[in-house]
Design an enzyme around this catalytic site. Structure first.
Site, short mmCIF file in Angstrom:
data_model
loop_
_atom_site.label_atom_id
_atom_site.label_comp_id
_atom_site.label_asym_id
_atom_site.label_seq_id
_atom_site.Cartn_x
_atom_site.Cartn_y
_atom_site.Cartn_z
N ASP A 239 0.86 -1.17 0.00
CA ASP A 239 0.00 0.00 0.00
C ASP A 239 0.90 1.23 0.00
O ASP A 239 2.06 1.16 0.41
CB ASP A 239 -0.93 -0.01 1.22
CG ASP A 239 -2.06 1.02 1.04
OD1 ASP A 239 -2.76 1.30 2.01
OD2 ASP A 239 -2.20 1.55 -0.09
N SER A 240 0.35 2.36 -0.44
CA SER A 240 1.18 3.53 -0.76
C SER A 240 1.56 4.39 0.45
O SER A 240 2.39 5.28 0.34
CB SER A 240 0.39 4.42 -1.72
OG SER A 240 -0.88 4.72 -1.11
N ASP B 196 -2.74 8.13 -2.46
CA ASP B 196 -4.07 8.72 -2.53
C ASP B 196 -4.47 9.30 -1.18
O ASP B 196 -3.83 9.07 -0.16
CB ASP B 196 -5.08 7.64 -2.92
CG ASP B 196 -5.17 6.53 -1.86
OD1 ASP B 196 -4.13 6.26 -1.21
OD2 ASP B 196 -6.24 5.96 -1.68
N GLY C 170 -11.42 4.24 0.13
CA GLY C 170 -12.41 5.09 0.79
C GLY C 170 -13.59 4.36 1.38
O GLY C 170 -14.60 4.97 1.74
N ASP D 147 -8.03 -7.40 1.30
CA ASP D 147 -7.02 -7.48 2.36
C ASP D 147 -7.67 -7.03 3.66
O ASP D 147 -8.59 -6.21 3.65
CB ASP D 147 -5.85 -6.54 2.07
CG ASP D 147 -6.12 -5.16 2.65
OD1 ASP D 147 -6.67 -4.31 1.91
OD2 ASP D 147 -5.81 -4.95 3.84
N CYS E 27 -12.52 -27.60 10.46
CA CYS E 27 -11.23 -27.07 10.01
C CYS E 27 -10.14 -28.12 10.14
O CYS E 27 -10.07 -28.85 11.13
CB CYS E 27 -10.86 -25.85 10.86
SG CYS E 27 -9.30 -25.08 10.34
N CYS F 136 -6.79 -27.29 9.89
CA CYS F 136 -5.50 -26.58 10.03
C CYS F 136 -4.69 -27.22 11.15
O CYS F 136 -5.21 -28.02 11.95
CB CYS F 136 -5.76 -25.11 10.33
SG CYS F 136 -6.15 -24.74 12.04
N CYS G 237 -6.28 -26.82 14.60
CA CYS G 237 -7.49 -27.62 14.86
C CYS G 237 -7.20 -29.11 14.88
O CYS G 237 -7.92 -29.89 15.53
CB CYS G 237 -8.56 -27.30 13.82
SG CYS G 237 -9.21 -25.64 14.04
N HIS H 277 -4.71 -20.44 12.55
CA HIS H 277 -6.09 -20.88 12.26
C HIS H 277 -6.88 -19.82 11.49
O HIS H 277 -7.52 -20.10 10.48
CB HIS H 277 -6.83 -21.22 13.56
CG HIS H 277 -8.31 -21.38 13.31
ND1 HIS H 277 -8.86 -22.51 12.72
CD2 HIS H 277 -9.33 -20.51 13.49
CE1 HIS H 277 -10.16 -22.33 12.57
NE2 HIS H 277 -10.47 -21.12 13.03
C1 LIG Z 1 -9.46 -1.13 7.18
N1 LIG Z 1 -10.15 -0.35 6.21
C2 LIG Z 1 -9.46 0.23 5.19
N2 LIG Z 1 -8.14 0.06 4.96
C3 LIG Z 1 -7.87 0.86 3.89
C4 LIG Z 1 -6.65 1.11 3.26
C5 LIG Z 1 -5.41 0.48 3.80
C6 LIG Z 1 -5.20 -0.90 3.49
C7 LIG Z 1 -3.84 -1.20 4.11
O1 LIG Z 1 -3.81 -0.84 5.49
C8 LIG Z 1 -3.97 -1.95 6.35
O2 LIG Z 1 -5.34 -2.07 6.76
C9 LIG Z 1 -5.68 -1.13 7.77
C10 LIG Z 1 -3.58 -3.11 5.51
O3 LIG Z 1 -2.29 -3.47 5.89
C11 LIG Z 1 -1.38 -2.82 5.01
C12 LIG Z 1 -0.21 -3.71 4.70
C13 LIG Z 1 -0.96 -1.50 5.64
O4 LIG Z 1 -2.09 -2.60 3.80
C14 LIG Z 1 -3.47 -2.62 4.09
C15 LIG Z 1 -6.61 2.06 2.20
N3 LIG Z 1 -5.40 2.34 1.59
C16 LIG Z 1 -5.35 3.29 0.64
N4 LIG Z 1 -4.17 3.60 0.03
N5 LIG Z 1 -6.47 3.98 0.22
C17 LIG Z 1 -7.69 3.72 0.75
O5 LIG Z 1 -8.69 4.40 0.36
C18 LIG Z 1 -7.79 2.72 1.79
C19 LIG Z 1 -9.03 2.44 2.41
C20 LIG Z 1 -9.04 1.51 3.47
N6 LIG Z 1 -10.04 1.09 4.29
#
Ligand SMILES: CNc1nc2c(CC[C@H]3O[C@@H](OC)[C@@H]4OC(C)(C)O[C@@H]43)c3nc(N)[nH]c(=O)c3cc2[nH]1
Length: 372
Positions: A94-95, A148, A218, A268, A306, A308, A311, A337
């Site tokens: 992620d960025s 973003d 978003g 994710d 399960c 795994c 389990c 698990h």
């Molecule tokens: C939980 N809800 C949620 N997470 C979002 C993310 C982050 C997703 C990343 O953050 C972590 O989840 C919290 C995960 O682990 C890593 C490895 C950090 O990557 C995943 C988003 N990321 C970007 N760039 N733009 C978004 O609009 C966006 C929206 C989200 N809504």
């Protein structure tokens, strides 16, 4: 030809669910897929060989965390993230935009980028589209996410419109900064809050850049479930059918089913690993809070369905003892698990789509799982 391509294998006849394959330089990914989160270059409490053994095809890591610690230059000198963390399958990073908003002490957003203070030592930093791409290029991940702004929820229309338009300008800068990278594919991220016309505007602007894949950002930012599903009902259709669609930050079983049903390919979520460390397991019969006294003399497995490692070898009574004793093995076994559970769930969804019985499979699962 982009390094990442999407192959549609089968569309469900009674929903928008679809079975596909995402090809990357580090192997192909069967979709729909759940991607375990490995924020700081490790899936917490798991060894990479265990993550591979349970069938994970791709894991996530993060620009914000690795830029602050150990620093992206160290990862570059180590030969990149795959070498550094000993993971030879696909990696998506992620960025850092989302993490700056949710973790760092946000100083200021400007056209240039985002100034923030590190949540680790309070030092001052600037993340910009160019900086985010520079870091992700150093990490060497197969799929890199655009820098973003994930608009907060709720947010008024004017703010969301200005924010998505800046996110599109930032995406153009990301594409320009990544143009000499042959092996790292940049995914655009759709914003637009909960406003259908703004979601459409964001989608048209990012799809116009003809990128190898697109994410719906978003969402999963505190909005009610029914609003998320309503936004998803139209968002997915604004994205091209021949590219992967990634719904960011979504991952409990009901969200996965509802997302797959609406045509999402990639997911994710930190949930399965995070709640495992807090002693909660996802099972076919709903969640199990292992510290509850009810499990003190329960010598049966977490989940009767399960297979795994956890389990097959341990009882709820033993897992409760480990958690109450604050033993490291507790996090290891519950994480193992929970990841196995979600990876297995996605494998069963893929099979159900192949056999044109996705909605039936969803109904069976919901009936057994109980309330979400
Ligand atoms: C939980 N809800 C949620 N997470 C979002 C993310 C982050 C997703 C990343 O953050 C972590 O989840 C919290 C995960 O682990 C890593 C490895 C950090 O990557 C995943 C988003 N990321 C970007 N760039 N733009 C978004 O609009 C966006 C929206 C989200 N809504």
């Amino acid at each position: 030809m982009a390094a990442v391509t999407y192959e549609l294998i089968k569309k469900d006849s009674k929903s928008k669910a679809r079975r596909g394959r995402v090809h990357t330089p580090h192997g192909s990914i069967e979709t729909p897929v759940f991607m375990p989160v490995g924020t700081a270059a490790t899936v917490k409490a798991m060894r990479p060989d265990e993550v591979k053994e349970m069938g994970a095809q791709i894991i996530l890591s993060n620009t914000y965390h690795l830029y602050l610690r150990p620093g992206h230059e160290i990862v570059r000198e180590a030969g990149g993230l795959h070498k550094f963390m000993n993971w030879d399958r696909a990696i998506l990073t992620d960025s850092g935009g989302f993490q700056v908003f949710s973790l760092g002490d946000l100083r200021k957003i400007t056209e240039e980028g985002v100034e923030f203070r590190s949540h680790i030592d309070g030092s001052k930093h600037m993340l910009s589209p160019e900086k985010s791409i520079e870091v992700q290029n150093a990490l060497g991940s197969d799929i890199i996410m655009a820098f973003d702004e994930c608009a907060p929820y709720p947010a008024d229309r004017g703010y969301v419109k200005n924010s998505l338009e800046r996110t599109t300008r930032w995406l153009k800068r990301c594409k320009e900064a990544n143009k000499n990278e042959d092996f790292q594919s940049l995914f655009g991220i759709m914003q637009g809050g909960m406003y259908q016309d703004l979601r459409y505007q964001s989608a048209m602007e990012i799809v116009d850049l003809d990128l190898p894949g697109y994410a719906i950002g978003g969402l999963s930012v505190g909005e009610p479930k029914d609003i998320m599903y309503e936004v998803l009902d139209y968002c997915v259709d604004y994205l091209p059918a021949d590219k992967p669609r990634y719904l960011m930050g979504v991952g409990s079983p009901d969200y996965l089913f509802e997302g797959v049903e609406r045509g999402v390919d990639m997911f994710d979520c930190v949930l399965p690993t995070r709640i495992a460390r807090n002693g909660t397991a996802m099972t076919s019969r709903g969640r199990v809070v292992i510290k509850n006294a009810a499990h003190e003399r329960d010598f049966t497995a977490l989940d009767p369905e399960c297979d795994c490692y956890t389990c097959r070898n341990y009882s709820k009574a033993y897992l409760r003892h480990l958690f109450k004793s604050n033993e490291i093995l507790s996090s290891m076994l519950l994480t193992n698990h929970n990841l196995h559970f979600l990876i297995n769930l996605m494998s069963n969804m893929r099979k159900a789509i192949e056999e044109d019985r996705f909605l039936e499979f969803k109904r069976e699962f919901y009936n057994k799982y109980g309330k979400f």
